[in-house]
Design a protein around this motif. Structure first.
Motif: not given
Length: 184
Positions: A125-137, A140-147, A35-37
């Motif tokens: 340029x300071x952009x977050x990696x694609x994996x980090x962006x996806x992981x904290x979307x 993804x957070x809702x699916x992980x919380x439900x599971x 619920x709270x990463x």
């Protein structure tokens, strides 16, 4: 490895009490961290270690229960309890896998925050990696919380059911509801 005896007494009751505490505690920690990463980041490596210790304890409890089952009088209640007991291992495996996943997702969110703030040697340029962006979307957070909720609730219910059947197997028709005359 003989997990059947500790100090000459059956080890199963000892392991059972540990599992009856640790499975719900790990389930609660998992849900809070899903619920709270930020809680997962604060707990750091403690969350996956809890999952691993819980899994190991469930396996020890099951093994010691099978050892004890071979040494007690056979009954329908004991058989039912033994069958239910082996059903906790998949729940414990799922708890462990999810504690690792939530821990990793929490770390990914931390990496994204560091990248946004320009820390930790992020590329120009300071952009977050694609994996980090996806992981904290959010999806993804809702699916992980439900599971995590499903697995946590399922594991706790299974612990309750197994404990109830074990108590019945151990105590059914073995005590009186009225006081004995001893000690008067």
């Amino acid at each position: 490895m003989d997990v059947g005896l500790i100090n000459g007494l059956p080890s199963h009751p000892l392991f059972v009490h540990g599992a009856a505490v640790l499975v719900p505690l790990t389930a609660l920690a998992l849900v809070v961290c899903a619920l709270w990463f930020s809680a997962a980041r604060r707990l750091s490596w403690v969350l996956p270690v809890m999952g691993l210790v819980t899994l190991a304890l469930v396996v020890l409890t099951t093994e010691s229960g099978e050892w004890l089952e071979e040494r007690v009088r056979e009954s329908a209640l004991v058989e039912e309890h033994a069958e239910m007991g082996s059903g906790l291992t998949p729940w414990a495996i799922a708890l462990f896998v999810l504690t690792v996943a939530v821990w990793l997702l929490g770390r990914g969110g931390l990496r994204r925050e560091r990248d946004r703030s320009g820390e930790a040697g992020s590329p120009a340029g300071g952009g977050a990696s694609a994996v980090a962006r996806t992981a904290s979307s959010v999806p993804v957070r809702v699916v992980v919380l439900v599971i995590a909720l499903v697995v946590a609730v399922g594991a706790v219910i299974q612990v309750y059911r197994i404990g109830d059947s074990g108590a019945k197997a151990a105590w059914q028709d073995r005590f009186s509801t009225s006081r004995s005359g001893a000690g008067r």
